[in-house]
Design an enzyme around this catalytic site. Structure first.
Site, mmCIF file in Angstrom:
data_model
loop_
_atom_site.group_PDB
_atom_site.id
_atom_site.type_symbol
_atom_site.label_atom_id
_atom_site.label_comp_id
_atom_site.label_asym_id
_atom_site.label_seq_id
_atom_site.Cartn_x
_atom_site.Cartn_y
_atom_site.Cartn_z
ATOM 1 N N GLY A 54 0.804 -1.225 0.000
ATOM 2 C CA GLY A 54 0.000 0.000 0.000
ATOM 3 C C GLY A 54 0.835 1.272 0.000
ATOM 4 N N ILE A 55 0.332 2.272 0.712
ATOM 5 C CA ILE A 55 0.958 3.600 0.711
ATOM 6 C C ILE A 55 2.341 3.553 1.366
ATOM 7 C CG2 ILE A 55 0.681 5.983 1.546
ATOM 8 C CD1 ILE A 55 -2.423 5.376 1.556
ATOM 9 N N TYR B 231 -13.202 3.109 12.889
ATOM 10 C CA TYR B 231 -12.106 3.684 12.097
ATOM 11 C C TYR B 231 -12.105 5.204 12.231
ATOM 12 C CZ TYR B 231 -9.046 4.723 8.130
ATOM 13 O OH TYR B 231 -8.031 5.188 7.336
ATOM 14 N N LYS C 57 -9.081 7.392 13.900
ATOM 15 C CA LYS C 57 -8.291 8.399 13.177
ATOM 16 C C LYS C 57 -8.467 9.782 13.806
ATOM 17 C CE LYS C 57 -6.130 5.903 10.099
ATOM 18 N NZ LYS C 57 -4.671 5.746 10.150
ATOM 19 N N VAL D 226 -7.027 6.362 -1.807
ATOM 20 C CA VAL D 226 -5.938 5.739 -2.567
ATOM 21 C C VAL D 226 -6.259 4.275 -2.888
ATOM 22 C CG1 VAL D 226 -3.440 5.412 -2.644
ATOM 23 C CG2 VAL D 226 -4.401 7.181 -1.149
ATOM 24 N N THR E 176 -5.611 0.968 -2.741
ATOM 25 C CA THR E 176 -4.819 -0.026 -1.997
ATOM 26 C C THR E 176 -5.803 -1.101 -1.538
ATOM 27 O OG1 THR E 176 -5.233 1.041 0.124
ATOM 28 C CG2 THR E 176 -3.270 1.767 -1.068
HETATM 29 N N1 LIG Z 1 -6.107 3.873 1.183
HETATM 30 C C1 LIG Z 1 -6.789 4.960 1.517
HETATM 31 O O1 LIG Z 1 -7.649 5.436 0.732
HETATM 32 C C2 LIG Z 1 -6.532 5.660 2.815
HETATM 33 C C3 LIG Z 1 -7.263 6.836 3.077
HETATM 34 C C4 LIG Z 1 -7.024 7.515 4.269
HETATM 35 C C5 LIG Z 1 -6.086 7.051 5.171
HETATM 36 N N2 LIG Z 1 -5.392 5.899 4.892
HETATM 37 C C6 LIG Z 1 -4.385 5.470 5.876
HETATM 38 O O2 LIG Z 1 -3.144 5.285 5.213
HETATM 39 C C7 LIG Z 1 -2.369 4.280 5.889
HETATM 40 C C8 LIG Z 1 -1.934 3.222 4.905
HETATM 41 O O3 LIG Z 1 -3.114 2.676 4.319
HETATM 42 P P1 LIG Z 1 -3.106 1.705 3.045
HETATM 43 O O4 LIG Z 1 -4.233 2.114 2.194
HETATM 44 O O5 LIG Z 1 -1.735 1.598 2.486
HETATM 45 O O6 LIG Z 1 -3.532 0.334 3.775
HETATM 46 P P2 LIG Z 1 -3.175 -1.203 3.436
HETATM 47 O O7 LIG Z 1 -2.880 -1.347 1.999
HETATM 48 O O8 LIG Z 1 -4.300 -1.966 4.052
HETATM 49 O O9 LIG Z 1 -1.817 -1.438 4.266
HETATM 50 C C9 LIG Z 1 -1.861 -1.335 5.657
HETATM 51 C C10 LIG Z 1 -0.455 -1.502 6.184
HETATM 52 O O10 LIG Z 1 -0.521 -1.392 7.627
HETATM 53 C C11 LIG Z 1 0.119 -2.551 8.156
HETATM 54 N N3 LIG Z 1 -0.392 -2.923 9.476
HETATM 55 C C12 LIG Z 1 -1.639 -3.216 9.857
HETATM 56 N N4 LIG Z 1 -1.673 -3.560 11.157
HETATM 57 C C13 LIG Z 1 -0.395 -3.491 11.611
HETATM 58 C C14 LIG Z 1 0.236 -3.693 12.850
HETATM 59 N N5 LIG Z 1 -0.442 -4.103 13.937
HETATM 60 N N6 LIG Z 1 1.581 -3.506 12.949
HETATM 61 C C15 LIG Z 1 2.288 -3.099 11.869
HETATM 62 N N7 LIG Z 1 1.767 -2.912 10.660
HETATM 63 C C16 LIG Z 1 0.431 -3.083 10.530
HETATM 64 C C17 LIG Z 1 -0.160 -3.637 7.140
HETATM 65 O O11 LIG Z 1 0.701 -4.735 7.373
HETATM 66 P P3 LIG Z 1 0.245 -6.278 7.052
HETATM 67 O O12 LIG Z 1 0.525 -6.491 5.595
HETATM 68 O O13 LIG Z 1 1.074 -7.083 7.970
HETATM 69 O O14 LIG Z 1 -1.229 -6.360 7.366
HETATM 70 C C18 LIG Z 1 0.131 -2.871 5.862
HETATM 71 O O15 LIG Z 1 1.511 -2.760 5.664
HETATM 72 C C19 LIG Z 1 -3.277 3.739 7.006
HETATM 73 O O16 LIG Z 1 -2.984 4.371 8.224
HETATM 74 C C20 LIG Z 1 -4.675 4.139 6.532
HETATM 75 O O17 LIG Z 1 -5.584 4.227 7.602
HETATM 76 C C21 LIG Z 1 -5.588 5.199 3.745
#
Ligand SMILES: NC(=O)c1ccc[n+]([C@@H]2O[C@H](COP(=O)([O-])OP(=O)(O)OC[C@H]3O[C@@H](n4cnc5c(N)ncnc54)[C@H](OP(=O)(O)O)[C@@H]3O)[C@@H](O)[C@H]2O)c1
Length: 230
Positions: free
Chosen positions: A12-13, A152, A156, A185, A187
């Site tokens: 992801g990000i 969630y 946040k 995003v 992901t």
């Molecule tokens: N995508 C969006 O549209 C969006 C929008 C707003 C905010 N965000 C925020 O952006 C950040 C990244 O999101 P993303 O979209 O890249 O999500 P993602 O693709 O679901 O990836 C989440 C990441 O967090 C890791 N993670 C989860 N629980 C964990 C833990 N206990 N310890 C360490 N790592 C952990 C996951 O590791 P594993 O592979 O081990 O599960 C993965 O590397 C998050 O904080 C999310 O809330 C995302």
């Protein structure tokens, strides 16, 4: 060249920020819960030679302390608390809003950044840049609250509140703290119909982290620098 520590860097990000940071010459300490299964991150590390991969479960105090022990004496210019979870999207009748789901989301999204910052504070104080970025979400906003995804959104909102209070407490240390919305995003979390790809989000976020200073500490903004209402 900065040393940036990014949590949740295996997909992801987090993975995209790691890729963008090394492409511009930074060194990255990239953390993952299961480094052995982080194929893309391991491939990127082999290719660039600028990534150290460290195990970290941000929801575990012991895991944060173990990482701090391994990094003792090192400096971190920028800590990016990116790891996060979203496990229930619906409204009050969504059965996914279980006790365990609430616990997981609050532990990872709120305790996670807190525990990571607390454990790594000596390394951040030793860094030249002294910056902390907490990846929050527009879903943290209380002013723009359309309903649903309660755990969630609450997590946040708390993570953003944490960033503001850390910014106040760390001002005397010269450590700047910001909270960021990465955009919607594409992901695993954001889904395939989201607005932007990970590369656009990561590039924007890195620019915003570059712009973070003691005069903007406490900021809550998106990947393009647009302020998000609290
Ligand atoms: N995508 C969006 O549209 C969006 C929008 C707003 C905010 N965000 C925020 O952006 C950040 C990244 O999101 P993303 O979209 O890249 O999500 P993602 O693709 O679901 O990836 C989440 C990441 O967090 C890791 N993670 C989860 N629980 C964990 C833990 N206990 N310890 C360490 N790592 C952990 C996951 O590791 P594993 O592979 O081990 O599960 C993965 O590397 C998050 O904080 C999310 O809330 C995302």
């Amino acid at each position: 060249m900065q040393t940036i520590l990014i949590t949740g860097a295996n997909r992801g990000i987090g993975l995209a920020m790691t890729e963008a940071a090394v492409a511009r010459g930074d060194r990255v300490i990239a953390t993952a819960r299961k480094p052995g299964e982080a194929e893309k991150l391991n491939a990127l590390a082999s290719l660039t030679g600028k990534i150290e991969i460290e195990p970290l479960d941000v929801g575990s105090e012991a895991s944060c302390a173990a990482l701090a022990n391994r990094l003792e004496g090192r400096g971190i210019d920028l800590l990016v608390a990116n790891a996060g979870q979203l496990n229930a999207y619906g409204k009050i009748d969504d059965p996914a809003h279980t006790e365990d789901a609430w616990r997981d989301v609050l532990m990872v999204n709120v305790f996670g950044p807190f525990a990571t910052v607390r454990a790594l504070l000596p390394m951040i104080e030793r860094g030249a840049e002294k910056k902390i970025a907490i990846v929050s979400s527009i879903m943290a906003s209380t002013e723009q609250a359309p309903g649903g995804a309660y755990a969630y959104r609450a997590s946040k909102a708390a993570a953003t509140n944490l960033a503001r209070n850390l910014a106040a407490d760390f001002a005397e240390k010269g450590i700047a703290v910001g909270a960021y919305h990465p955009g919607w995003v594409r992901t695993d979390m954001g889904g395939s119909s989201a607005d932007i790809d990970v590369a656009e989000s990561a590039a924007g976020l890195l620019k915003r982290f570059d712009a973070l200073t003691m005069s903007t500490t406490g900021v809550f903004e998106d990947y393009q620098g647009v302020p998000i209402p609290y």
